[in-house]
Design an enzyme around this catalytic site. Structure first.
Site, short mmCIF file in Angstrom:
data_model
loop_
_atom_site.label_atom_id
_atom_site.label_comp_id
_atom_site.label_asym_id
_atom_site.label_seq_id
_atom_site.Cartn_x
_atom_site.Cartn_y
_atom_site.Cartn_z
N GLY A 1 0.82 -1.21 0.00
CA GLY A 1 0.00 0.00 0.00
C GLY A 1 0.85 1.25 0.00
N VAL B 1 4.68 0.95 0.85
CA VAL B 1 5.04 -0.18 1.70
C VAL B 1 5.03 -1.45 0.86
CG1 VAL B 1 4.54 -1.44 3.82
CG2 VAL B 1 3.97 0.99 3.66
N LYS C 1 9.11 0.01 4.22
CA LYS C 1 8.47 1.27 3.86
C LYS C 1 9.50 2.21 3.26
CE LYS C 1 5.83 5.07 5.94
NZ LYS C 1 5.22 5.55 7.19
N GLU D 1 7.37 -4.91 11.24
CA GLU D 1 6.66 -6.17 11.36
C GLU D 1 5.60 -6.24 10.26
OE1 GLU D 1 3.95 -8.57 14.70
OE2 GLU D 1 4.63 -6.51 15.06
N ASP E 1 -1.86 10.52 13.85
CA ASP E 1 -2.57 10.26 12.60
C ASP E 1 -3.39 8.98 12.72
OD1 ASP E 1 -3.44 10.77 10.01
OD2 ASP E 1 -1.79 9.66 9.09
N LYS F 1 -6.36 6.65 12.43
CA LYS F 1 -7.51 6.56 11.52
C LYS F 1 -7.73 5.09 11.19
CE LYS F 1 -4.37 7.49 7.64
NZ LYS F 1 -4.06 8.40 6.52
N PRO F 2 -8.85 4.73 10.59
CA PRO F 2 -9.11 3.31 10.30
C PRO F 2 -8.02 2.64 9.47
CG PRO F 2 -11.14 4.57 10.09
CD PRO F 2 -10.03 5.57 10.31
N ASN G 1 -4.95 2.99 9.66
CA ASN G 1 -3.79 2.68 10.50
C ASN G 1 -4.13 1.69 11.61
OD1 ASN G 1 -2.00 4.27 9.08
ND2 ASN G 1 -2.41 6.10 10.31
N ASP H 1 1.85 2.44 11.72
CA ASP H 1 2.26 3.68 11.06
C ASP H 1 2.38 4.87 11.99
OD1 ASP H 1 3.09 5.41 9.20
OD2 ASP H 1 1.33 5.32 7.91
#
Length: 734
Positions: free
Chosen positions: A32, A39, A54, A103, A142, A144-145, A147, A159
């Site tokens: 993603g 990543v 990443k 990981e 940050d 959020k869904p 992450n 993240d």
């Protein structure tokens, strides 16, 4: 879902599958892309494992500030070590490209909407990860869904790419710059103000609101209008747009307070979420070592009045009074006295033409009858009459002493009928559920009916294979709503405890059981659940004491009897185990099937297998243990190769990915025993290895005492499994 690693990413040169980075990491796929870079899934050739890599965007890497922040990401993220936080490993460079390794989480980003139970569980795990990060001075900023990854039954916070230290002396502390995803960031971030861990709490509040309501707390046509709304007003209270308990709505709205000083911190959030979920935090000190048996309430005092009888029944009347007195000795929290009783048992005995009628009453200290019943029998069968009368009186006294454990008024009789039906197989459990659903339609706010319905739904789920997630989700939601209506409802906490236990969350199950007993000390089921866990951990004497207490409190329940059979058998008390098994057969014949499966393999006794088969054939219930019938038939006819082959197929059905962890572990125990009986040592070792990795498996007593395991106790797999299990057990006593 992974994408082809050869595709072009925004602002990044694509890396191809098979390409090697820093002569160590081989690209396996594209995962993603985020604000700072892409990543990849890579294979670390040095340690022979797949990890995530990443890559920082080239435009960002070109500035000294970005490189400093990138280094800081690794430094900060490595401070955070928690099961709910994805680990960060190392920082590297390849051909002018900066990267870090992390990981690899095989999970999916959080998506809603969700039910209350699932949303609270996820929020609780995320909050624990945030609390661990905040404890070492790291703020995510940050959240959020995207992450929050869901991998099986584990929630991972990922993240920390724009994480910052909350150290006031940190030269990189950002003020005046808005960093984060606009829909989820706190008002102080929008204003460019000072940010600490309470900004993460706000973001988690937004996430939970969205999960439960199916929409964000603030909506608008532009990001600016959404931001302005957040700064100038509060969102619509959650309970007004979603069917959630008031306590859940209050917590979410507290997290969404515009001023950070009015929000709970992450540690407080963990505690409040744990309470809403029906128990104390996971690592409660001395969880199993601080549950006094003396939690039982003080004794009720009773007097047995001299029976009223005619000359023909005087002897029988005296014998009935003696039988009642003897039976009450076994009843919990009851003491027979001559003076100043709280209640008095009165009886009248009359006979005609060899028929006898006994009228019974319980009268309170004011002389008012609080219970009355009539029994008819034959003068030719006095012993049967004694048993019927004494059982009826003891049951009435038990109901009186535990009157708080159920609804009052017109619903009580139907409630008790439904409770009794639950002790049967799936068909009777469904009948009980139908009765309770009808009662709940009549009284939607009755917490006791809702909580018993939660227990019934859970029992049905277990009896039918523990593979229907919707049943357990419904049970948990019913229990949570019951507790929101009536926090004094001990049965609601027990329902929560059962769901936690099924999910393998044993510490939480014990905590919820303790909460149940604080409110209803005479509730039998939490004592049984605690006793079972004590038995798993090897504390046999305490386990038997607790299980015996649960049987005394509710002699009709089969759970305690079944557990007692197991405990006695594993400690070498064969005759006592047989007596308990006979009592279990008397109460509910189908209840003896699973104990016979264990005893059959432990004692190498084919007669027990034949008995189990006879019960299965005569009383088919549709319960999951019916699947064991072909395996038993092969064992009885002595065809061990067939038993092994059939057993392999059966265990696949009973332990699939959908089966809940604790039930899966229990089925694995049975499979190990039967495989060893059939000569499948390698199969047994493979399953033992699986058990060692299951957090739901705590059965140290079984590992140490099961006779079937003698032939594998010198194997390295057994040693590893026992060590891992012992570590999990030790955590319950910390």
């Amino acid at each position: 879902m992974e994408h082809d690693a050869t595709q072009q990413t925004l602002g990044l040169a694509a890396m191809r599958i098979g390409e090697r980075i820093a002569d160590r990491y081989e690209v396996r796929g594209w995962i993603g892309e985020g604000g700072m870079g892409a990543v990849y899934r890579v294979h670390d050739r040095e340690i022979d494992e797949e990890i995530a890599l990443k890559v920082l965007r080239p435009a960002l890497a070109a500035t000294p500030e970005a490189l400093v922040r990138f280094r800081r990401e690794v430094k900060l993220a490595r401070r955070v070590t928690h099961p709910n936080v994805a680990r960060t490993y190392d920082l590297g460079e390849h051909g002018g490209m900066r990267f870090l390794t992390m990981e690899l989480i095989d999970g999916k980003p959080l998506r809603g909407p969700l039910g209350v139970a699932d949303a609270l569980r996820i929020a609780w795990e995320v909050a624990q990860g945030l609390a661990a990060a905040h404890a070492v001075g790291v703020v995510h900023r940050d959240l959020k869904p995207d992450n929050i990854l869901i991998a099986g039954d584990r929630v991972y916070l990922t993240d920390f790419g724009i994480a910052q230290s909350d150290n006031k002396d940190d030269a990189l502390r950002t003020t005046g710059n808005v960093i984060g995803t606009p829909a989820y960031i706190a008002p102080e971030q929008l204003e460019g103000g000072s940010v600490d861990g309470r900004a993460d709490v706000y973001a988690l509040g937004v996430v939970v609101y969205e999960l439960l309501a199916g929409q964000l707390p603030f909506v608008g046509e532009t990001a600016g209008s959404i931001a302005l709304a957040r700064l100038t007003r509060d969102p619509v209270p959650l309970h007004k747009i979603a069917q959630v308990p008031d306590g859940v709505s209050r917590l979410v709205m507290d997290a969404l307070a515009r001023k950070k000083e009015q929000r709970p911190d992450a540690h407080s959030l963990v505690a409040r979420l744990a309470k809403l979920r029906g128990g104390a935090p996971t690592h409660d000190s001395g969880l199993l070592s601080t549950i006094p048996i003396e939690a039982i309430a003080s004794q009720r005092t009773l007097r047995i009045a001299r029976p009223d009888a005619d000359a023909a029944t005087r002897v029988l009347a005296d014998d009935l009074a003696t039988a009642i007195r003897d039976a009450l000795v076994k009843a919990p929290n009851v003491r027979v006295v001559d003076d100043a009783p709280e209640e008095t048992i009165e009886s009248t005995v009359r006979a005609a033409n060899q028929r006898v009628r006994v009228r019974l009453r319980i009268v309170d200290s004011r002389g008012e009858a609080v219970w009355a019943e009539r029994v008819e029998g034959s003068l030719a069968e006095p012993f049967e009459l004694e048993d019927t009368v004494s059982e009826l009186v003891v049951d009435a006294i038990r109901t009186r002493t535990t009157r708080v454990s159920g609804p009052q008024g017109a619903l009580r009789e139907r409630y008790d009928q439904a409770r009794a039906l639950m002790l049967g197989g799936p068909a009777k459990a469904r009948d009980a559920i139908a009765m309770l659903e009808a009662m709940l339609r009549e009284e939607p706010d009755n917490a006791w009916v809702a909580s018993l319905l939660a227990v019934g739904v859970t029992r049905l789920g277990l009896q039918t294979g523990a593979d229907d997630a919707s049943l357990f989700a419904r049970a948990e939601e019913l229990a949570l709503r019951a507790l929101d209506r009536d926090p004094s409802n001990g049965q609601g906490y027990y329902a929560i405890a059962v769901v936690r236990s099924v999910k393998g969350e044993h510490a939480e199950a014990i905590a919820a059981s303790r909460e149940a007993l604080r409110r209803a000390p005479l509730l039998a089921e939490p004592h049984f659940l605690i006793g079972r866990v004590l038995g798993w951990t090897g504390r046999v004497a305490e386990a038997l004491q607790r299980v015996d207490l649960s049987i005394r409190l509710d002699p009709r329940s089969t759970d305690g009897r079944e557990e007692k059979v197991r405990l006695l058998a594993l400690t070498g008390e064969r005759e006592a185990a047989r007596r308990e098994l006979a009592e279990l057969d008397r109460m509910y014949v189908q209840g003896g099937v699973l104990p016979r499966l264990r005893l059959m393999s432990w004692w190498q006794d084919p007669r027990l297998a034949i008995e189990a088969l006879d019960i299965m054939r005569a009383h088919p219930t549709g319960a999951s243990w019916q699947l064991a019938q072909p395996t038993l038939e092969a064992y009885v006819r002595g065809d061990l190769p067939a038993m092994l082959a059939i057993g392999r197929e059966t265990i696949k059905q009973l332990t699939g990915d959908r089966v809940f962890p604790r039930h899966r572990a229990h089925m694995f125990e049975l499979a190990v025993e039967l495989f060893l009986v059939a000569g499948g040592r390698d199969d047994a070792l493979e399953i033992l290895d699986e058990l060692g990795r299951m957090k739901a498996f705590l059965n140290l007593m079984w590992l140490d005492r099961c006779p079937n395991l003698a032939e594998v106790r010198d194997h390295a797999v057994f040693a590893q499994t026992r060590a891992a299990t012992a570590e999990r057990v030790a955590r319950l006593f910390e």
